[in-house]
Enzyme design. Structure first.
Site, short mmCIF file in Angstrom:
data_model
loop_
_atom_site.label_atom_id
_atom_site.label_comp_id
_atom_site.label_asym_id
_atom_site.label_seq_id
_atom_site.Cartn_x
_atom_site.Cartn_y
_atom_site.Cartn_z
N LYS A 148 -1.86 -3.89 15.97
CA LYS A 148 -2.37 -2.69 15.29
C LYS A 148 -3.31 -1.91 16.23
N TYR A 190 -1.44 -9.98 15.12
CA TYR A 190 -1.35 -8.83 14.20
C TYR A 190 -2.36 -7.75 14.57
N PRO A 249 -4.54 -22.98 -1.85
CA PRO A 249 -4.96 -23.37 -0.50
C PRO A 249 -6.09 -22.50 0.05
N ASP A 295 -7.69 -24.81 8.79
CA ASP A 295 -8.09 -23.40 8.98
C ASP A 295 -7.03 -22.62 9.77
N ASN A 297 -9.66 -5.10 3.50
CA ASN A 297 -8.64 -5.83 2.71
C ASN A 297 -8.36 -5.14 1.38
N THR A 300 7.78 -3.81 15.70
CA THR A 300 7.55 -2.79 14.66
C THR A 300 6.23 -2.05 14.86
N THR A 335 -6.27 -0.80 10.35
CA THR A 335 -7.00 -1.85 9.65
C THR A 335 -8.37 -2.10 10.27
N ASP A 336 -9.27 -2.68 9.47
CA ASP A 336 -10.57 -3.07 10.02
C ASP A 336 -10.45 -4.22 11.03
N GLU A 337 -9.31 -4.93 11.00
CA GLU A 337 -9.17 -6.11 11.86
C GLU A 337 -9.16 -5.76 13.35
N ALA A 369 4.69 -1.56 8.77
CA ALA A 369 4.17 -2.52 9.75
C ALA A 369 4.54 -3.92 9.30
N ILE A 423 0.84 -1.21 0.00
CA ILE A 423 0.00 0.00 0.00
C ILE A 423 0.88 1.25 0.00
N ARG A 446 -14.40 -11.37 3.30
CA ARG A 446 -13.60 -10.16 3.39
C ARG A 446 -14.22 -9.10 2.48
N SER A 468 2.57 -7.05 8.46
CA SER A 468 1.17 -6.99 8.05
C SER A 468 0.47 -8.34 7.83
P1 NAD Z 1 3.37 -4.66 3.53
O1 NAD Z 1 3.73 -5.80 4.44
O2 NAD Z 1 3.19 -4.92 2.09
O3 NAD Z 1 4.47 -3.52 3.65
C1 NAD Z 1 5.00 -3.10 4.86
C2 NAD Z 1 6.22 -2.23 4.58
O4 NAD Z 1 6.75 -1.77 5.84
C3 NAD Z 1 7.36 -2.97 3.86
O5 NAD Z 1 7.88 -2.17 2.83
C4 NAD Z 1 8.39 -3.19 4.97
O6 NAD Z 1 9.73 -3.24 4.48
C5 NAD Z 1 8.15 -1.97 5.85
N1 NAD Z 1 8.58 -2.18 7.23
C6 NAD Z 1 8.28 -3.25 8.03
N2 NAD Z 1 8.85 -3.10 9.23
C7 NAD Z 1 9.51 -1.91 9.20
C8 NAD Z 1 10.28 -1.19 10.15
N3 NAD Z 1 10.50 -1.67 11.39
N4 NAD Z 1 10.79 0.02 9.81
C9 NAD Z 1 10.58 0.52 8.55
N5 NAD Z 1 9.88 -0.14 7.61
C10 NAD Z 1 9.35 -1.33 7.94
O7 NAD Z 1 2.08 -4.02 4.17
P2 NAD Z 1 0.81 -3.39 3.46
O8 NAD Z 1 -0.15 -4.47 3.13
O9 NAD Z 1 1.25 -2.46 2.42
O10 NAD Z 1 0.17 -2.57 4.68
C11 NAD Z 1 0.61 -1.24 4.95
C12 NAD Z 1 -0.14 -0.72 6.17
O11 NAD Z 1 -1.53 -0.71 5.92
C13 NAD Z 1 0.07 -1.54 7.43
O12 NAD Z 1 0.16 -0.67 8.52
C14 NAD Z 1 -1.18 -2.40 7.51
O13 NAD Z 1 -1.47 -2.72 8.85
C15 NAD Z 1 -2.21 -1.45 6.92
N6 NAD Z 1 -3.36 -2.09 6.26
C16 NAD Z 1 -3.19 -3.08 5.34
C17 NAD Z 1 -4.30 -3.61 4.65
C18 NAD Z 1 -4.14 -4.69 3.60
O14 NAD Z 1 -5.13 -5.22 3.13
N7 NAD Z 1 -2.94 -5.04 3.17
C19 NAD Z 1 -5.57 -3.14 4.94
C20 NAD Z 1 -5.73 -2.14 5.92
C21 NAD Z 1 -4.62 -1.62 6.55
O1 DAU Z 2 -8.66 -6.54 6.65
C1 DAU Z 2 -7.46 -5.86 6.45
C2 DAU Z 2 -6.32 -6.84 6.55
O2 DAU Z 2 -6.36 -7.64 5.38
C3 DAU Z 2 -4.96 -6.15 6.71
O3 DAU Z 2 -4.93 -5.45 7.92
C4 DAU Z 2 -3.84 -7.19 6.68
O4 DAU Z 2 -2.58 -6.53 6.71
C5 DAU Z 2 -3.96 -7.98 5.39
O5 DAU Z 2 -2.96 -8.99 5.35
C6 DAU Z 2 -5.35 -8.62 5.26
O6 DAU Z 2 -5.55 -9.66 6.27
P1 DAU Z 2 -6.29 -11.04 5.92
O7 DAU Z 2 -5.83 -12.05 6.90
O8 DAU Z 2 -7.74 -10.84 5.74
O9 DAU Z 2 -5.65 -11.30 4.43
P2 DAU Z 2 -5.08 -12.64 3.76
O10 DAU Z 2 -4.85 -12.32 2.32
O11 DAU Z 2 -3.96 -13.25 4.52
O12 DAU Z 2 -6.33 -13.63 3.85
C7 DAU Z 2 -7.58 -13.28 3.26
C8 DAU Z 2 -8.55 -14.40 3.58
O13 DAU Z 2 -8.14 -15.58 2.87
C9 DAU Z 2 -8.56 -14.81 5.05
O14 DAU Z 2 -9.89 -15.15 5.40
C10 DAU Z 2 -7.67 -16.03 5.11
C11 DAU Z 2 -7.86 -16.66 3.77
N1 DAU Z 2 -6.68 -17.37 3.20
C12 DAU Z 2 -5.49 -16.72 3.20
C13 DAU Z 2 -4.37 -17.33 2.66
C14 DAU Z 2 -3.02 -16.65 2.67
C15 DAU Z 2 -6.85 -18.61 2.63
O15 DAU Z 2 -7.95 -19.19 2.60
N2 DAU Z 2 -5.74 -19.22 2.08
C16 DAU Z 2 -4.49 -18.65 2.09
O16 DAU Z 2 -3.51 -19.26 1.61
#
Ligand code: NAD
Ligand code: DAU
Length: 356
Positions: free
Chosen positions: A162, A158, A213, A289, A187, A101, A133-135, A84, A14, A222, A86
């Site tokens: 957060k 996680y 998987p 699961d 998500n 972190t 995050t919504d989590e 973060a 992001i 989601r 994540s």
């Molecule tokens: P990501 O895991 O893809 O990226 C995280 C980035 O943070 C990476 O570039 C990593 O190198 C950097 N990082 C990790 N630890 C660090 C540290 N100690 N110091 C400096 N940099 C560091 O994560 P993302 O999916 O892009 O999520 C970004 C943010 O948005 C997070 O805070 C996450 O909680 C939040 N968020 C994610 C989602 C989602 O669906 N992915 C949804 C809602 C909120």
């Molecule tokens: O809701 C926001 C969050 O969404 C963010 O805060 C997190 O950083 C981000 O990783 C994401 O969390 P989820 O756990 O929802 O995402 P993930 O892609 O890991 O999983 C999505 C759904 O799919 C969840 O219900 C678990 C399931 N899953 C995931 C994986 C990796 C599977 O069924 N199989 C898999 O292999």
């Protein structure tokens, strides 16, 4: 002189979308602060790395001296904090880095921001935007939505880390008057998503002929948002968000995990049919699961829509097609980011289950 914004985690999924959006569609100078963990990839920033308004600092957000130096050197008008750990599955097998972190790192940023903010003569513009995050709200049943009023109820290491960071951010607002805004998003999916999360993992495994998987029965829900819509929401929260407020972001795109995986398979069947004409959906495999697997997330984004005028530009059907196409066209990026560290983590933690 353009104004400067710090972005933490700008090499992640992001964060890189936020940096690309800021460089391509605004005048800000952007300082990307990223430690470059396994999830951070500078290849995601190739389209902006030569901009005179973009600078990279490879720094850990827990490193106080360097974060203080960055605030002092660049004199930013704000910070968008995305760095973060994540991935929920990683937090289950090793919560330590999430505490370090997500909680200690956020605390360090808040303290450095407070010190910097206190000595500013013009305090009117500065904002600390914390990306959450919504989590943090826990797990919904079959009906209802999360909103800014929903009590916190995190259930994984996680989401607990957060939620803790959100609480610290609020405390720094109430106690020290640090101007903060929090966003809680659903998500995300889209280009440059590390292939350990459901959508990019499934696309990648499908193309490699590996199992897809699905945890449990695949009926967990989601609420999916295209990453560029989230990036625009974060920038709006910085520019127009009311200090001390939080904003929930989501696009009303609920799908079960099985629906998501079947949709990806259908698009792949169309865009890259297998030689033997069988469907990618035959690779679907039900696996054990996730521990404490939250059943359903769904967001009510009414506040950010009404107050800040935010609207998503992509719905799930258009966004997922764009995303699958992007992965088909960017196999080189995928090959590069699946590093040795990722492969050895998968071996250690998923022996007997082919996830990568
Ligand atoms: P990501 O895991 O893809 O990226 C995280 C980035 O943070 C990476 O570039 C990593 O190198 C950097 N990082 C990790 N630890 C660090 C540290 N100690 N110091 C400096 N940099 C560091 O994560 P993302 O999916 O892009 O999520 C970004 C943010 O948005 C997070 O805070 C996450 O909680 C939040 N968020 C994610 C989602 C989602 O669906 N992915 C949804 C809602 C909120
Ligand atoms: O809701 C926001 C969050 O969404 C963010 O805060 C997190 O950083 C981000 O990783 C994401 O969390 P989820 O756990 O929802 O995402 P993930 O892609 O890991 O999983 C999505 C759904 O799919 C969840 O219900 C678990 C399931 N899953 C995931 C994986 C990796 C599977 O069924 N199989 C898999 O292999």
């Amino acid at each position: 002189m353009t104004k400067t914004l710090l972005v933490t985690g700008g090499a992640g999924f992001i964060g890189s979308a936020v940096v690309r959006e800021l460089i391509q569609n605004s005048d800000y100078t952007v300082i990307n602060i990223d430690k470059l963990t396994y999830a951070g990839n500078l290849e995601s920033l190739k389209s902006v790395e030569n901009s005179s308004r973009y600078k990279f600092e490879q720094v850990d957000i827990c490193d106080k001296a360097n974060i203080q130096r960055i605030f002092n050197d660049y004199q930013p008008v704000g910070i968008l904090h995305l760095a973060a750990e994540s991935h929920v599955d990683r937090s289950i097998v090793g919560p330590g880095e999430f505490i370090e972190t997500n909680i200690v790192g956020t605390y360090n940023l808040l303290e450095c921001a407070r010190e910097y903010y206190n000595q500013l003569t013009d305090k009117s513009q500065f904002k600390f935007v914390h990306i959450s995050t919504d989590e943090v709200f826990g797990s919904l049943g079959d009906t209802g939505y999360f909103s800014e009023q929903t009590p916190y109820d995190p259930r994984s290491p996680y989401s607990a880390s957060k939620a803790s960071s959100d609480m610290l951010v609020r405390a720094w607002y109430h106690t020290y008057n640090l101007p903060i805004v929090i966003t809680n998003c659903t998500n995300n999916y889209g280009p440059y998503h590390f292939p350990e999360k459901l959508i990019p993992l499934v696309i990648n495994n499908a193309l490699q002929g590996k199992p897809l998987p699905i945890y449990g029965k695949g009926d967990n829900v989601r609420d999916w948002l295209y990453v560029d819509d989230h990036a625009r929401g974060i920038i709006l929260a910085f520019e127009k968000g009311r200090v001390g407020e939080s904003y929930c972001i989501g696009g009303h795109n609920e799908r079960t995990n099985l629906q998501v995986v079947e949709t990806i398979c259908r698009i792949l069947d169309e865009l890259q049919a297998k030689v033997d004409k069988t469907s990618y959906s035959e690779q679907i495999t039900y696996v054990t699961d996730r521990a404490g697997h939250d059943y359903r997330y769904a967001m009510d984004p009414a506040k950010i829509q009404a107050e800040l005028g935010w609207q998503p530009q992509e719905d799930f059907d258009s966004g997922i097609r764009k995303t699958v196409k992007w992965y088909l066209d960017n196999q080189e990026w995928v090959a590069h980011v699946i590093s040795g560290e990722y492969q050895s983590w998968i071996k250690q933690n998923y022996s007997g289950r082919d996830n990568g």
